[in-house]
Write a protein that holds these residues in place. Structure first.
Motif, PDB file in Angstrom:
ATOM      1  N   GLY A 108      29.923  62.410  72.445  1.00 40.65           N
ATOM      2  CA  GLY A 108      31.332  62.484  72.084  1.00 40.65           C
ATOM      3  C   GLY A 108      31.955  63.754  72.626  1.00 40.65           C
ATOM      4  O   GLY A 108      31.330  64.817  72.611  1.00 40.65           O
ATOM      5  N   CYS A 109      33.178  63.651  73.109  1.00 39.48           N
ATOM      6  CA  CYS A 109      33.875  64.803  73.689  1.00 39.48           C
ATOM      7  C   CYS A 109      35.311  64.861  73.177  1.00 39.48           C
ATOM      8  O   CYS A 109      35.962  63.823  72.995  1.00 39.48           O
ATOM      9  N   ILE A 110      35.789  66.072  72.964  1.00 40.80           N
ATOM     10  CA  ILE A 110      37.180  66.326  72.594  1.00 40.80           C
ATOM     11  C   ILE A 110      37.791  67.229  73.656  1.00 40.80           C
ATOM     12  O   ILE A 110      37.219  68.258  74.014  1.00 40.80           O
ATOM     13  N   GLU A 111      38.948  66.855  74.170  1.00 43.13           N
ATOM     14  CA  GLU A 111      39.656  67.703  75.126  1.00 43.13           C
ATOM     15  C   GLU A 111      40.571  68.663  74.360  1.00 43.13           C
ATOM     16  O   GLU A 111      41.314  68.241  73.474  1.00 43.13           O
ATOM     17  N   ILE A 112      40.474  69.957  74.690  1.00 38.43           N
ATOM     18  CA  ILE A 112      41.396  70.932  74.128  1.00 38.43           C
ATOM     19  C   ILE A 112      42.071  71.687  75.260  1.00 38.43           C
ATOM     20  O   ILE A 112      41.506  71.852  76.343  1.00 38.43           O
ATOM     21  N   ASP A 113      43.281  72.115  75.008  1.00 36.34           N
ATOM     22  CA  ASP A 113      44.041  72.872  76.000  1.00 36.34           C
ATOM     23  C   ASP A 113      44.721  74.026  75.267  1.00 36.34           C
ATOM     24  O   ASP A 113      45.450  73.802  74.300  1.00 36.34           O
ATOM     25  N   ASP A 114      44.454  75.232  75.706  1.00 34.22           N
ATOM     26  CA  ASP A 114      44.981  76.418  75.037  1.00 34.22           C
ATOM     27  C   ASP A 114      44.565  76.429  73.568  1.00 34.22           C
ATOM     28  O   ASP A 114      45.352  76.742  72.679  1.00 34.22           O
ATOM     29  N   LEU A 115      43.312  76.045  73.310  1.00 37.06           N
ATOM     30  CA  LEU A 115      42.697  76.039  71.982  1.00 37.06           C
ATOM     31  C   LEU A 115      43.310  75.020  71.031  1.00 37.06           C
ATOM     32  O   LEU A 115      43.131  75.113  69.823  1.00 37.06           O
ATOM     33  N   LEU A 116      44.000  74.029  71.573  1.00 36.13           N
ATOM     34  CA  LEU A 116      44.568  72.970  70.737  1.00 36.13           C
ATOM     35  C   LEU A 116      44.106  71.608  71.240  1.00 36.13           C
ATOM     36  O   LEU A 116      44.143  71.351  72.450  1.00 36.13           O
ATOM     37  N   PRO A 117      43.662  70.702  70.350  1.00 38.18           N
ATOM     38  CA  PRO A 117      43.271  69.358  70.789  1.00 38.18           C
ATOM     39  C   PRO A 117      44.458  68.624  71.414  1.00 38.18           C
ATOM     40  O   PRO A 117      45.579  68.688  70.898  1.00 38.18           O
ATOM     41  N   THR A 118      44.203  67.951  72.518  1.00 33.57           N
ATOM     42  CA  THR A 118      45.275  67.201  73.195  1.00 33.57           C
ATOM     43  C   THR A 118      45.383  65.776  72.689  1.00 33.57           C
ATOM     44  O   THR A 118      46.355  65.085  73.000  1.00 33.57           O
ATOM     45  N   GLY A 119      44.361  65.310  71.946  1.00 32.69           N
ATOM     46  CA  GLY A 119      44.330  63.913  71.503  1.00 32.69           C
ATOM     47  C   GLY A 119      43.454  63.039  72.380  1.00 32.69           C
ATOM     48  O   GLY A 119      43.134  61.913  72.009  1.00 32.69           O
ATOM     49  N   ARG A 120      43.041  63.548  73.539  1.00 32.92           N
ATOM     50  CA  ARG A 120      42.169  62.776  74.434  1.00 32.92           C
ATOM     51  C   ARG A 120      40.714  62.971  74.018  1.00 32.92           C
ATOM     52  O   ARG A 120      40.266  64.098  73.793  1.00 32.92           O
ATOM     53  N   THR A 121      39.983  61.861  73.916  1.00 31.63           N
ATOM     54  CA  THR A 121      38.574  61.915  73.531  1.00 31.63           C
ATOM     55  C   THR A 121      37.747  60.993  74.425  1.00 31.63           C
ATOM     56  O   THR A 121      38.284  60.097  75.090  1.00 31.63           O
ATOM     57  N   PHE A 122      36.447  61.247  74.409  1.00 31.89           N
ATOM     58  CA  PHE A 122      35.489  60.376  75.089  1.00 31.89           C
ATOM     59  C   PHE A 122      34.365  60.099  74.109  1.00 31.89           C
ATOM     60  O   PHE A 122      33.824  61.029  73.502  1.00 31.89           O
ATOM     61  N   HIS A 123      33.999  58.821  73.944  1.00 30.78           N
ATOM     62  CA  HIS A 123      32.927  58.490  73.008  1.00 30.78           C
ATOM     63  C   HIS A 123      32.183  57.251  73.500  1.00 30.78           C
ATOM     64  O   HIS A 123      32.801  56.235  73.819  1.00 30.78           O
ATOM     65  N   ARG A 124      30.862  57.353  73.569  1.00 32.33           N
ATOM     66  CA  ARG A 124      30.032  56.215  73.956  1.00 32.33           C
ATOM     67  C   ARG A 124      28.713  56.240  73.186  1.00 32.33           C
ATOM     68  O   ARG A 124      28.108  57.294  72.988  1.00 32.33           O
ATOM     69  N   PHE A 125      28.275  55.051  72.757  1.00 30.40           N
ATOM     70  CA  PHE A 125      26.891  54.870  72.342  1.00 30.40           C
ATOM     71  C   PHE A 125      26.094  54.503  73.579  1.00 30.40           C
ATOM     72  O   PHE A 125      26.621  53.878  74.522  1.00 30.40           O
ATOM     73  N   VAL A 126      24.815  54.865  73.594  1.00 32.47           N
ATOM     74  CA  VAL A 126      23.969  54.656  74.770  1.00 32.47           C
ATOM     75  C   VAL A 126      22.662  53.990  74.338  1.00 32.47           C
ATOM     76  O   VAL A 126      22.057  54.382  73.328  1.00 32.47           O
ATOM     77  N   ASN A 127      22.250  53.002  75.088  1.00 33.58           N
ATOM     78  CA  ASN A 127      20.948  52.377  74.863  1.00 33.58           C
ATOM     79  C   ASN A 127      19.857  53.324  75.364  1.00 33.58           C
ATOM     80  O   ASN A 127      19.787  53.612  76.561  1.00 33.58           O
ATOM     81  N   PRO A 128      19.000  53.842  74.468  1.00 37.48           N
ATOM     82  CA  PRO A 128      18.010  54.843  74.885  1.00 37.48           C
ATOM     83  C   PRO A 128      16.777  54.244  75.555  1.00 37.48           C
ATOM     84  O   PRO A 128      15.888  54.995  75.984  1.00 37.48           O
ATOM     85  N   GLU A 129      16.705  52.912  75.600  1.00 31.48           N
ATOM     86  CA  GLU A 129      15.561  52.220  76.209  1.00 31.48           C
ATOM     87  C   GLU A 129      14.243  52.571  75.502  1.00 31.48           C
ATOM     88  O   GLU A 129      13.181  52.591  76.127  1.00 31.48           O
ATOM     89  N   ARG A 130      14.344  52.833  74.215  1.00 30.54           N
ATOM     90  CA  ARG A 130      13.178  53.093  73.379  1.00 30.54           C
ATOM     91  C   ARG A 130      13.614  52.945  71.918  1.00 30.54           C
ATOM     92  O   ARG A 130      14.817  52.857  71.619  1.00 30.54           O
ATOM     93  N   LEU A 131      12.671  52.917  70.994  1.00 29.97           N
ATOM     94  CA  LEU A 131      12.988  52.811  69.576  1.00 29.97           C
ATOM     95  C   LEU A 131      13.430  54.168  69.024  1.00 29.97           C
ATOM     96  O   LEU A 131      13.007  55.224  69.511  1.00 29.97           O
ATOM     97  N   ILE A 132      14.307  54.122  68.019  1.00 32.80           N
ATOM     98  CA  ILE A 132      14.790  55.337  67.371  1.00 32.80           C
ATOM     99  C   ILE A 132      13.919  55.608  66.145  1.00 32.80           C
ATOM    100  O   ILE A 132      13.814  54.758  65.251  1.00 32.80           O
TER     101      ILE A 132
END
Length: 238
Positions: free
Chosen positions: A26-50
Motif C-alpha cells: 500500500g502506498c500514499i502520495e504526499i506533497d509538501d507533507l500533505l496527503p494528495t488523496g492518491r493511493t496505490f493498493h494491491r494484494f499479491v499472490n505469494p505463490e506459497r501458503l501463509i
C-alpha cells in the motif's frame, strides 16, 4: 518539500531469503507533507501458503490472495505510482528487503538506498530510548487507531503518513506559513492605509431615538463642559 511516497507491505514472514514473500503493498502520495488523496493498493499472490502466525497479525488468509495477481503483474503499476519520489517506510529495511527481492525475481532494477527514508530512525533520533514502533508513535502523537483491527498495508501507510507529518514538524511549519501570510497581509493593508473590505465609517448601531436622547443629555447636563468641545465639535453637530 517535494512529492513523497509513504509505503507499507504485509508479508508471509520476516525474511525473503528463507522463502517468505510479499502479499500486500500500500502506498500514499504526499506533497509538501500533505496527503494528495492518491493511493496505490494491491494484494499479491505469494505463490506459497501463509503461516497462521502471519495471518494473526494482518488477517490475510490463503483464500484472500489465491486469485490475486502475482507481483510480476503489478510491478509496473507500482513503479509508475512511485515515480522518482523518495520512499518513506517504518523500519524501512524490512520493506526494502521484500521489494528488492520481488524486483529481483522480475528482473527489475532496484531502488537505491538513498531514496528510502526510515521513520523508525527519525523517531529514534527524536525520542532516544523510548518505544518507537508505529503503534507507539501513533499513541504519542494522538493518531487514532480505531479503524485498525489488523495490520494492513494501506491502513498502516495512512497512519505512517500522519506520523511522518508529526516527525517532520509539518503542523508547526504550516502554522508558521499561515502566520507569515497574516503578517504580510497586515503589512499590505497598513501600507494602503485601509482596513480591508470593512466600510469606513462603520454604520451606526444605535437607533435614531437613542441618538436624540443622548444629544439631549449632552445639551442639558454637560452644557459647556462637553467632551466633544475639546475636538472643536458642537454638541448636536452632524
Amino acid at each position: 518539500m517535494a512529492r513523497e511516497i509513504v509505503l507499507d507491505t504485509e508479508t508471509t514472514g520476516f525474511d525473503p531469503k528463507t522463502g517468505d514473500r510479499l502479499i500486500e503493498v500500500g502506498c500514499i502520495e504526499i506533497d509538501d507533507l500533505l496527503p494528495t488523496g492518491r493511493t496505490f493498493h494491491r494484494f499479491v499472490n505469494p505463490e506459497r501458503l501463509i503461516p497462521p502466525d502471519a495471518t494473526r497479525v494482518h488477517g490475510i488468509t490463503d483464500d484472500k490472495v489465491k486469485d490475486a495477481p502475482k507481483f510480476a503483474a503489478i510491478v509496473h503499476d507500482l513503479v509508475e505510482f512511485i515515480g522518482d519520489a523518495p520512499i518513506i517506510a517504518h523500519n524501512a529495511q524490512f520493506d526494502r528487503n521484500f521489494i528488492d527481492y520481488e524486483f529481483g525475481l522480475c528482473r527489475h532494477g532496484l531502488y537505491e538506498e538513498a531514496r528510502w527514508i526510515d521513520t523508525l530512525k527519525l523517531a529514534q533520533t527524536r525520542f532516544p530510548g523510548m518505544p518507537n514502533s508505529l503503534d507507539a508513535l501513533c499513541k504519542r502523537f494522538k493518531v487514532s487507531l480505531t479503524d485498525r483491527t489488523f495490520h494492513g498495508a494501506l491502513i498502516d501507510a495512512r497512519l505512517l503518513a500522519e506520523v511522518y507529518l508529526e516527525l517532520r514538524g509539518g503542523k508547526e511549519r504550516r502554522l508558521d506559513l499561515s502566520t507569515a501570510r497574516t503578517v504580510a497581509s497586515t503589512a499590505v493593508m497598513a501600507t494602503a492605509g485601509g482596513h480591508g473590505a470593512r466600510p469606513r465609517p462603520l454604520a451606526p448601531r444605535s437607533t435614531e431615538a437613542e441618538r436624540e436622547t443622548h444629544l439631549a443629555f449632552l445639551r442639558g447636563t454637560l452644557k459647556d463642559h462637553s467632551l466633544w468641545q475639546a475636538y472643536g465639535l458642537e454638541v448636536g453637530a452632524a
